[in-house]
Design a protein around this motif. Sequence first.
Motif, mmCIF file in Angstrom:
data_model
loop_
_atom_site.group_PDB
_atom_site.id
_atom_site.type_symbol
_atom_site.label_atom_id
_atom_site.label_comp_id
_atom_site.label_asym_id
_atom_site.label_seq_id
_atom_site.Cartn_x
_atom_site.Cartn_y
_atom_site.Cartn_z
ATOM 1 N N GLY A 137 0.810 -1.214 0.000
ATOM 2 C CA GLY A 137 0.000 0.000 0.000
ATOM 3 C C GLY A 137 0.843 1.264 0.000
ATOM 4 N N ALA A 167 -5.989 6.011 5.134
ATOM 5 C CA ALA A 167 -5.377 5.169 6.159
ATOM 6 C C ALA A 167 -6.261 5.076 7.409
ATOM 7 C CB ALA A 167 -3.995 5.713 6.526
ATOM 8 N N PHE B 79 -4.942 7.151 -2.354
ATOM 9 C CA PHE B 79 -6.084 6.808 -1.508
ATOM 10 C C PHE B 79 -6.186 5.287 -1.326
ATOM 11 C CE2 PHE B 79 -10.756 6.291 -0.822
ATOM 12 C CZ PHE B 79 -10.813 6.966 0.386
ATOM 13 N N ILE B 80 -6.065 4.540 -2.437
ATOM 14 C CA ILE B 80 -6.148 3.061 -2.369
ATOM 15 C C ILE B 80 -4.997 2.526 -1.508
ATOM 16 C CG2 ILE B 80 -6.183 0.921 -3.707
ATOM 17 C CD1 ILE B 80 -7.090 2.622 -6.123
ATOM 18 N N GLY B 81 -3.801 3.037 -1.751
ATOM 19 C CA GLY B 81 -2.648 2.604 -0.967
ATOM 20 C C GLY B 81 -2.801 2.969 0.499
ATOM 21 N N GLY B 82 -3.398 4.130 0.770
ATOM 22 C CA GLY B 82 -3.645 4.554 2.150
ATOM 23 C C GLY B 82 -4.572 3.586 2.863
ATOM 24 N N ILE B 83 -5.612 3.133 2.166
ATOM 25 C CA ILE B 83 -6.545 2.161 2.752
ATOM 26 C C ILE B 83 -5.815 0.856 3.061
ATOM 27 C CG2 ILE B 83 -8.542 0.680 2.225
ATOM 28 C CD1 ILE B 83 -9.740 3.087 0.725
ATOM 29 N N MET B 84 -4.986 0.406 2.119
ATOM 30 C CA MET B 84 -4.227 -0.838 2.346
ATOM 31 C C MET B 84 -3.310 -0.685 3.554
ATOM 32 S SD MET B 84 -3.201 -2.143 -1.463
ATOM 33 C CE MET B 84 -2.513 -3.667 -0.823
ATOM 34 N N LEU B 85 -2.568 0.416 3.592
ATOM 35 C CA LEU B 85 -1.669 0.631 4.721
ATOM 36 C C LEU B 85 -2.446 0.658 6.037
ATOM 37 C CD1 LEU B 85 1.460 2.650 5.171
ATOM 38 C CD2 LEU B 85 -0.453 3.282 6.646
ATOM 39 N N GLY B 86 -3.605 1.298 6.022
ATOM 40 C CA GLY B 86 -4.419 1.385 7.240
ATOM 41 C C GLY B 86 -4.816 0.008 7.757
ATOM 42 N N LEU B 87 -5.212 -0.882 6.844
ATOM 43 C CA LEU B 87 -5.621 -2.240 7.245
ATOM 44 C C LEU B 87 -4.445 -3.004 7.845
ATOM 45 C CD1 LEU B 87 -7.886 -3.280 4.214
ATOM 46 C CD2 LEU B 87 -8.614 -2.697 6.531
ATOM 47 N N GLY B 88 -3.308 -2.962 7.163
ATOM 48 C CA GLY B 88 -2.135 -3.683 7.659
ATOM 49 C C GLY B 88 -1.592 -3.087 8.949
ATOM 50 N N TRP B 89 -1.715 -1.772 9.068
ATOM 51 C CA TRP B 89 -1.260 -1.036 10.250
ATOM 52 C C TRP B 89 -2.043 -1.496 11.472
ATOM 53 C CZ3 TRP B 89 -2.404 4.862 11.055
ATOM 54 C CH2 TRP B 89 -1.509 5.406 11.990
#
Lengths: 183, 198
Positions: A137, A167, B79-89
């Motif tokens: 991401g 995020a 935005f898409i990458g931010g969502i992915m990072l948020g989930l993994g975070w």
Amino acid sequence: MVLNWKWGGLLLGLVFFIAVLLVKPIGVSTQFVILDGIGWDIQSPDVVTQTEDGYTSTNAYLAKSDGKYAASVANPLNYSFVFVGAMMLGAGLSSVLRGGVPKGEYMVPALWRANFGGNVLKRWIAAFVGGFIVLYGARLAGGCTSGHMMSGMMQTSVSGYIFALGAFMAAFPAAIYLFNREA
Amino acid sequence: MLQIALAIVIGAAFGTVLDRIGATNPNWIGRMLNLTNLHLMKTILLAIGVASVLLFGGQMLGLVEVAHMSVKTAYVGVFIGGIMLGLGWALAGYCPGTGVCALASGRIDALFFVAGGLLGAAAYMLSYPFWADLGMLEGEKWTLGAVPGADYPAAIPTLQGDLAGIAVGAAFIVIAFILPKRIKGRRAPLGGAETPAE
């Protein structure tokens, strides 16, 4: 045990400011790509090659922006890569000085244990999967919590706000769902 | 050589502070994200505010070189990458910087986070043309207002960028102060402890 948020926030803000004042905004996630590239280039040396005016790569991502990443792979002793090594050094020293991570915590953190039990393998798989999603991401977004959220928003960059929105929109519900029990 | 010395000094300072504010501790990340203890959120908001006010205040006084700014491109993938990072975070309790620092602080599970991260970054290296072909990576390096002396396009062209930076920074500081320590409802009482006596 942790710094009061007023002192902590002031110190963290000063570090981010000093980085821009003296060099450039802080960022971390690119260096995962650089380390991958270094390993890949050792395996097959024709991945990154020197050209007349710099470096390029057979990988389109390393070759983008006139081979900026390819150049860092070829010369690991550059500011951003050394920066991440120094971060680890600083965090390691700080940890030693405060007595280290408590026993029973460094394998499975307390909040995880309260919700999913003490199974080490389960925690490691979750950390691995989390790491994969986070870095995929971050690279898709072109930055992470440091580069987009902190450095980005302090510079009023629109990409920083968009990143933070995505995020936190994902992270708040996910954490509320996952960590219902407190610890 | 000066660059490398600066990398070591600023990097070590950053790692030390991340460790001391609790950011290398996945419990503090989890408590922030499940809204039960926002101490770390207050720290981060104050830091962004302080850095922003110093940066733009310094620019207005001519003490900070505008050329040292580096604004990233805004595009759909952010935005898409931010969502992915948020989930993994949320799942791991680590982000890239705090993950490597947590590993250095002696957390073994962070080693698996970093290993997964290296694999995730490699997967992106290979799939980059897919996202590029979709047009997901096209955008502009917008700042909120027009920053004097910088070439970045302004999202709101009539807004003076450095003043906007100070105002937004001040807003971050105010939010850091008024944000409650806890948002999610109170901890459920342990069984029987609060049962009223008959």
